[in-house]
Design a protein around this motif. Structure first.
Motif, mmCIF file in Angstrom:
data_model
loop_
_atom_site.group_PDB
_atom_site.id
_atom_site.type_symbol
_atom_site.label_atom_id
_atom_site.label_comp_id
_atom_site.label_asym_id
_atom_site.label_seq_id
_atom_site.Cartn_x
_atom_site.Cartn_y
_atom_site.Cartn_z
ATOM 1 N N ASN A 43 0.827 -1.204 0.000
ATOM 2 C CA ASN A 43 0.000 0.000 0.000
ATOM 3 C C ASN A 43 0.865 1.260 0.000
ATOM 4 O OD1 ASN A 43 1.040 -0.202 2.539
ATOM 5 N ND2 ASN A 43 -0.908 0.007 3.628
ATOM 6 N N GLY A 44 2.082 1.120 -0.533
ATOM 7 C CA GLY A 44 3.011 2.244 -0.571
ATOM 8 C C GLY A 44 2.930 3.026 -1.866
ATOM 9 N N PRO A 45 3.852 3.958 -2.075
ATOM 10 C CA PRO A 45 3.837 4.801 -3.273
ATOM 11 C C PRO A 45 4.170 4.008 -4.530
ATOM 12 C CG PRO A 45 5.850 5.170 -2.021
ATOM 13 C CD PRO A 45 4.983 4.295 -1.169
ATOM 14 N N SER A 46 3.725 4.523 -5.670
ATOM 15 C CA SER A 46 3.995 3.874 -6.950
ATOM 16 C C SER A 46 5.363 4.300 -7.469
ATOM 17 C CB SER A 46 2.899 4.222 -7.971
ATOM 18 O OG SER A 46 1.697 3.596 -7.641
ATOM 19 N N ASN A 47 6.369 3.579 -7.025
ATOM 20 C CA ASN A 47 7.747 3.835 -7.460
ATOM 21 C C ASN A 47 8.425 2.495 -7.714
ATOM 22 O OD1 ASN A 47 10.421 4.483 -7.845
ATOM 23 N ND2 ASN A 47 10.532 5.936 -6.141
ATOM 24 N N PRO A 48 8.513 2.068 -8.983
ATOM 25 C CA PRO A 48 9.082 0.752 -9.296
ATOM 26 C C PRO A 48 10.541 0.592 -8.889
ATOM 27 C CG PRO A 48 7.862 1.630 -11.172
ATOM 28 C CD PRO A 48 8.002 2.745 -10.179
ATOM 29 N N LEU A 49 11.241 1.675 -8.614
ATOM 30 C CA LEU A 49 12.677 1.599 -8.333
ATOM 31 C C LEU A 49 12.979 1.287 -6.874
ATOM 32 C CD1 LEU A 49 13.902 4.648 -10.462
ATOM 33 C CD2 LEU A 49 13.633 2.255 -11.151
ATOM 34 N N MET A 50 11.965 1.121 -6.047
ATOM 35 C CA MET A 50 12.190 0.931 -4.610
ATOM 36 C C MET A 50 12.312 -0.540 -4.211
ATOM 37 S SD MET A 50 9.564 3.814 -3.084
ATOM 38 C CE MET A 50 9.938 3.379 -1.375
ATOM 39 N N LYS A 51 12.050 -1.453 -5.120
ATOM 40 C CA LYS A 51 12.027 -2.870 -4.757
ATOM 41 C C LYS A 51 13.318 -3.564 -5.151
ATOM 42 C CE LYS A 51 9.746 -4.176 -9.095
ATOM 43 N NZ LYS A 51 9.663 -2.828 -9.636
ATOM 44 N N GLN A 52 13.463 -4.799 -4.704
ATOM 45 C CA GLN A 52 14.555 -5.669 -5.157
ATOM 46 C C GLN A 52 13.934 -6.867 -5.878
ATOM 47 O OE1 GLN A 52 14.792 -5.021 -1.359
ATOM 48 N NE2 GLN A 52 15.428 -3.046 -2.232
ATOM 49 N N MET A 82 2.508 -14.572 -13.769
ATOM 50 C CA MET A 82 3.361 -13.402 -13.614
ATOM 51 C C MET A 82 3.117 -12.623 -12.326
ATOM 52 S SD MET A 82 3.392 -11.871 -17.497
ATOM 53 C CE MET A 82 4.399 -10.475 -16.969
ATOM 54 N N PHE A 83 1.980 -12.781 -11.696
ATOM 55 C CA PHE A 83 1.644 -11.971 -10.527
ATOM 56 C C PHE A 83 2.766 -11.989 -9.486
ATOM 57 C CE2 PHE A 83 -0.142 -11.300 -6.316
ATOM 58 C CZ PHE A 83 -0.875 -10.152 -6.517
ATOM 59 N N PRO A 84 3.137 -10.825 -8.936
ATOM 60 C CA PRO A 84 2.527 -9.498 -9.087
ATOM 61 C C PRO A 84 3.100 -8.664 -10.232
ATOM 62 C CG PRO A 84 4.197 -9.378 -7.410
ATOM 63 C CD PRO A 84 4.187 -10.813 -7.884
ATOM 64 N N PHE A 85 3.927 -9.252 -11.093
ATOM 65 C CA PHE A 85 4.493 -8.495 -12.213
ATOM 66 C C PHE A 85 3.444 -8.314 -13.304
ATOM 67 C CE2 PHE A 85 8.122 -10.284 -10.059
ATOM 68 C CZ PHE A 85 9.062 -9.270 -10.107
ATOM 69 N N ILE A 86 3.434 -7.127 -13.909
ATOM 70 C CA ILE A 86 2.555 -6.891 -15.050
ATOM 71 C C ILE A 86 3.357 -6.553 -16.306
ATOM 72 C CG2 ILE A 86 0.474 -6.269 -13.778
ATOM 73 C CD1 ILE A 86 1.183 -3.381 -14.004
ATOM 74 N N PRO A 93 15.828 -5.896 -13.985
ATOM 75 C CA PRO A 93 14.635 -6.458 -13.353
ATOM 76 C C PRO A 93 14.007 -5.544 -12.306
ATOM 77 C CG PRO A 93 16.319 -8.141 -13.555
ATOM 78 C CD PRO A 93 16.964 -6.845 -13.952
ATOM 79 N N VAL A 94 14.833 -4.714 -11.648
ATOM 80 C CA VAL A 94 14.308 -3.795 -10.628
ATOM 81 C C VAL A 94 13.290 -2.831 -11.224
ATOM 82 C CG1 VAL A 94 14.943 -1.882 -9.097
ATOM 83 C CG2 VAL A 94 16.321 -3.966 -9.130
ATOM 84 N N MET A 95 13.452 -2.489 -12.482
ATOM 85 C CA MET A 95 12.573 -1.526 -13.140
ATOM 86 C C MET A 95 11.264 -2.148 -13.613
ATOM 87 S SD MET A 95 15.413 0.527 -15.391
ATOM 88 C CE MET A 95 16.842 1.284 -14.595
ATOM 89 N N SER A 96 11.103 -3.430 -13.420
ATOM 90 C CA SER A 96 9.866 -4.095 -13.831
ATOM 91 C C SER A 96 8.661 -3.489 -13.124
ATOM 92 C CB SER A 96 9.950 -5.590 -13.518
ATOM 93 O OG SER A 96 11.031 -6.191 -14.196
ATOM 94 N N LEU A 97 7.541 -3.471 -13.812
ATOM 95 C CA LEU A 97 6.310 -2.925 -13.244
ATOM 96 C C LEU A 97 5.522 -4.037 -12.562
ATOM 97 C CD1 LEU A 97 5.155 -0.670 -16.242
ATOM 98 C CD2 LEU A 97 6.675 -0.082 -14.337
ATOM 99 N N THR A 98 5.043 -3.755 -11.371
ATOM 100 C CA THR A 98 4.254 -4.722 -10.624
ATOM 101 C C THR A 98 2.931 -4.106 -10.193
ATOM 102 O OG1 THR A 98 4.976 -4.201 -8.369
ATOM 103 C CG2 THR A 98 6.429 -5.621 -9.692
ATOM 104 N N VAL A 99 2.059 -4.960 -9.699
ATOM 105 C CA VAL A 99 0.769 -4.503 -9.189
ATOM 106 C C VAL A 99 0.956 -3.490 -8.071
ATOM 107 C CG1 VAL A 99 -1.309 -5.266 -7.953
ATOM 108 C CG2 VAL A 99 -0.390 -6.637 -9.843
ATOM 109 N N TRP A 100 2.012 -3.642 -7.270
ATOM 110 C CA TRP A 100 2.192 -2.841 -6.066
ATOM 111 C C TRP A 100 2.857 -1.490 -6.299
ATOM 112 C CZ3 TRP A 100 -1.034 -5.552 -3.778
ATOM 113 C CH2 TRP A 100 -0.952 -6.945 -3.657
ATOM 114 N N ASP A 101 3.502 -1.295 -7.455
ATOM 115 C CA ASP A 101 4.292 -0.063 -7.574
ATOM 116 C C ASP A 101 4.127 0.673 -8.899
ATOM 117 O OD1 ASP A 101 5.755 -1.585 -9.397
ATOM 118 O OD2 ASP A 101 7.364 -2.025 -7.992
ATOM 119 N N SER A 102 3.072 0.405 -9.645
ATOM 120 C CA SER A 102 2.911 1.104 -10.927
ATOM 121 C C SER A 102 1.472 1.560 -11.167
ATOM 122 C CB SER A 102 3.353 0.201 -12.081
ATOM 123 O OG SER A 102 2.596 -0.992 -12.112
ATOM 124 N N SER A 103 0.681 1.629 -10.120
ATOM 125 C CA SER A 103 -0.721 2.021 -10.273
ATOM 126 C C SER A 103 -0.910 3.515 -10.095
ATOM 127 C CB SER A 103 -1.583 1.279 -9.244
ATOM 128 O OG SER A 103 -1.360 1.808 -7.945
#
Length: 383
Positions: free
Chosen positions: A243-252, A315-319, A326-336
């Motif tokens: 439930n955090g901000p939509s920033n794909p660069l914050m994950k590993q 693919m979930f949670p990747f879209i 791979p860090v720049m990949s878009l997921t359900v949690w960080d690209s909405s």
């Protein structure tokens, strides 16, 4: 409490991921038989009158079926803006070709019978074939590329840059997925025509549908095998806040050689989804063999749903994975979109999607029945 806090951000993201999948399935099932019918037109109609019968099975409904494509584009734009930015810029030429194919359909329907010339009408028949073939192929190719990952990167200021080319999309696995899409929709179109026509068209499409239904299962199984033997899968190792901000660069993110099977291994009941994709087309073949076309189109619709849903489940949670990093990949949690935007969109969807479904159901009820020579000759508005 703020109204949109009634549904948490992470739940809204899941809801819109599910809704996007439902809309994509809806488009493939509802508009899929239109595309399949267009591809079959030059082959199952041996005379001008037979081809007019084929065209008029979809003529009254194809425009309504296009609503699902508009809904899909709108949902991606509003709910997943970064996905929209990558797909509609990186796949620009592919999208243009789809648009050309879609434009050919109404023009072909309207202009085909304006002249008595055999050459004129035959030309438009083949253009209608192109209008069904090209979108079917491109949609499958796009799905194949999504599964393999797309060469895009995201800068720290959230600008998205696509680094690939159109011809790079035409790799062997993606083309195989495109062929799968074609035979899948040919089966759907054949089943639809079996519902809407009598002999001799019925007998021709029945035979074609039985062949393409078997090919759908074979090609889907082959795609799944190749996907997990020759394609890298992705999984999140940390950094994501649902439930955090939509920033794909914050994950590993890490990759693995087992493809996209992790979700199926962790939740075995999910294997039912690809099993439906494998078995349902064969059920459609059996129904066509037993001359049960209504059951055939229902079964093939389930097969289409299973095939498309199996991609999302795998693919979930990747879209949309990135092959550059791979860090720049878009997921359900960080690209909405924002919490508030998703909530407002959900309210709109709750109001209008049932309206679309109710109207569509009413149209099909009114227009139910076979298209025959008598139908064509008795209706001056027919194509």
């Amino acid at each position: 409490m703020i109204l949109h806090d009634l549904i948490s951000y992470d739940v809204l993201r899941i809801i819109w991921w599910l809704l996007l999948g439902i809309v994509l399935v809806g488009f493939a099932v509802m508009d899929g038989f239109d595309l399949g019918t267009g591809m079959l037109l030059p082959f199952v109609g041996k005379t001008d009158l037979e081809r007019r019968i084929v065209i008029n099975t979809v003529g009254p409904v194809w425009e309504g079926n296009q609503v699902w494509l508009i809904l899909a584009g709108g949902a991606i734009f509003a709910a997943w803006p970064q996905l929209y930015a990558v797909s509609f810029s990186g796949f620009y030429i592919a999208m243009f070709l789809v648009l050309v194919g879609i434009i050919l359909r109404p023009v072909g329907f309207k202009y085909r019978s304006k002249r008595e010339s055999k050459t004129w009408r035959s030309t438009w028949d083949w253009l209608l074939f192109v209008g069904g073939f090209v979108p079917s192929l491109i949609f499958g190719v796009a799905m194949g590329n999504v599964l393999q990952g797309v060469p895009f990167e995201i800068k720290p200021d959230m600008q998205v840059f696509y680094r690939g080319s159109f011809f790079g999309l035409l790799n062997p696995f993606a083309i195989l997925c495109g062929v799968l899409s074609i035979v899948m929709l040919l089966t759907h179109g054949a089943s639809w025509l079996a519902v809407k026509t009598d002999d001799p068209i019925f007998s021709r499409v029945r035979k074609i549908g039985m062949i393409t239904g078997v090919l759908t299962t074979i090609l889907y199984g082959l795609c799944g095998l190749l996907l997990n033997l020759a394609t890298t899968g992705y999984h999140i190792t940390g950094g994501v806040v649902a439930n955090g901000p939509s920033n794909p660069l914050m994950k590993q993110v890490a990759t693995n050689a087992s493809g996209w099977l992790d979700n199926y291994h962790q939740t075995p009941i999910l294997w039912l989804v690809p099993i439906i994709g494998l078995v349902a087309p064969l059920l459609a073949v059996a129904c066509l063999a037993m001359r049960k076309p209504v059951l055939a189109i229902i079964a093939n619709g389930l097969g289409i749903a299973g095939i498309i849903a199996s991609v999302g489940v795998a693919m979930f949670p990747f879209i949309l994975p990135s092959t550059i990093d791979p860090v720049m990949s878009l997921t359900v949690w960080d690209s909405s979109s924002s919490h508030f935007t998703l909530f407002v969109m959900l309210i709109v969807a709750v109001i209008f999607v049932p309206t679309v479904l109710a109207y569509t159901s009413w149209v099909y009820k009114i227009l139910w029945g076979k298209v025959s020579v008598k139908t064509i000759e008795g209706n001056k508005q027919s194509y």
